[in-house]
Enzyme design. Structure first.
Site, PDB file in Angstrom:
ATOM      1  CG  ASP A  12       5.946   9.859  26.180  1.00 33.87           C
ATOM      2  OD1 ASP A  12       5.924  10.691  27.262  1.00 33.87           O
ATOM      3  OD2 ASP A  12       7.100   9.564  25.728  1.00 33.87           O
ATOM      4  N   GLY A  15       3.766  16.362  29.390  1.00 36.70           N
ATOM      5  CA  GLY A  15       4.612  17.378  30.335  1.00 36.70           C
ATOM      6  C   GLY A  15       5.273  18.325  29.418  1.00 36.70           C
ATOM      7  CG  HIS A  29      -0.503  14.603  33.061  1.00 32.53           C
ATOM      8  ND1 HIS A  29       0.166  13.731  32.450  1.00 32.53           N
ATOM      9  CD2 HIS A  29       0.328  14.862  34.289  1.00 32.53           C
ATOM     10  CE1 HIS A  29       1.205  13.511  33.047  1.00 32.53           C
ATOM     11  NE2 HIS A  29       1.546  14.070  34.055  1.00 32.53           N
ATOM     12  CB  SER A  57       4.152   2.800  33.707  1.00 30.45           C
ATOM     13  OG  SER A  57       5.059   3.495  34.431  1.00 30.45           O
ATOM     14  CD  GLU A  59       8.303   0.464  35.195  1.00 31.99           C
ATOM     15  OE1 GLU A  59       7.444   0.699  34.354  1.00 31.99           O
ATOM     16  OE2 GLU A  59       8.385  -0.510  35.523  1.00 31.99           O
ATOM     17  CG  ASN A  60       3.847   6.461  35.089  1.00 27.95           C
ATOM     18  OD1 ASN A  60       3.173   6.128  34.198  1.00 27.95           O
ATOM     19  ND2 ASN A  60       5.254   6.919  34.594  1.00 27.95           N
TER      20      ASN A  60
END
Ligand code: FPP
Length: 236
Positions: A12, A15, A29, A57, A59-60
């Site tokens: 994580d 960004g 990234h 994920s 969710e990404n």
């Protein structure tokens, strides 16, 4: 130093790493992806058995279309790099998550890389792509329900092992240690079943800055903990 058999890592902070340098998110990234490659080889050198990385994920997909498409291109490059440099790499690699939603060319490359690296003898690297723990458990329940429906399994015979053996990680021991970078303290739908008894370690380093020395710090902290698995350790 005693190494755990399996470490799980939530990468994580790409960004924020880019933002701090007034660079586009994608540079974060890309630097994160280079860091991943380097760290894998360093983990192979120290003799770790298994490592699992959370790369994308379920969710990404909610990120902007541009970021998702750039991340997919980065994944293509990452896989191509592994094909090109196979001889320099000693690790084995596979992928967890639902591959079926990925572009067909990416699925083909993933299968190819897994096959190409299958004769290697080094660390076993597992990369989670389109992975979500709830989705993984849902898929396992679907498979188990089919077995019950076909008459091959009785509901009362469903054990914890039955569930474990239908997860994407069926061939891998549960991680003893989870590391998350960037100071966030969440599980974010990662390996929820498998991390039930694991130790958690949170690093303030952003992913592109997280190096083997930082991972060894996490292992040191893990080694100093008293793991009880719900029981009590006798006073020595
Ligand atoms: C989290 O940073 C990182 C991701 C969502 C992607 C992880 C991807 C890599 C490390 C590189 C790509 C790897 C492969 C295999 C292609 P973030 O964007 O959430 O960072 P932020 O929280 O600082 O915004």
């Amino acid at each position: 130093m005693d190494l755990p058999r399996h470490i799980a890592v939530i990468m994580d902070g790409n960004g924020r790493w880019a933002k701090k340098r007034f660079l586009p998110r994608m540079v974060g990234h890309r630097t994160g992806s280079e860091n991943l490659k380097k760290l894998i080889n360093d983990c192979d050198d120290i003799g770790l058995e298994h490592i699992t990385f959370y790369a994308f994920s379920t969710e990404n997909w909610k990120r902007s279309q541009e970021e998702v498409s750039n991340l997919m291109d980065l994944l293509r490059e990452y896989l191509d790099d592994h094909i090109k440099n196979e001889r320099d790499n000693n690790f084995r690699i596979d992928f967890i998550g639902d591959m079926s939603r990925l572009a067909p060319d990416i699925q083909t490359k993933m299968k190819y890389v897994r096959e190409l690296y299958s004769t290697h003898r080094g660390i076993f690297v597992h990369i989670a792509i389109n992975y979500g723990s709830r989705d993984e458990i849902r898929r396992a329940v679907c498979e188990i329900t089919e077995e019950v429906k076909e008459g091959n399994l009785l509901p009362r015979d469903i054990t914890e092992d039955t569930i474990s053996s239908h997860l994407d990680t069926k061939a891998v021991p549960d991680p003893e240690l989870l590391i998350r970078t960037s100071g966030e303290m969440r599980l974010s739908n990662f390996l929820m079943w498998q991390l039930a008894y694991s130790e958690f370690y949170f690093s303030d380093k952003l992913w592109p800055d997280f190096k083997i020395g930082d991972l060894l710090e996490a292992v040191k902290s893990y080694n100093s903990r008293d793991r009880r698995f719900g029981g009590r350790n006798e006073v020595k």
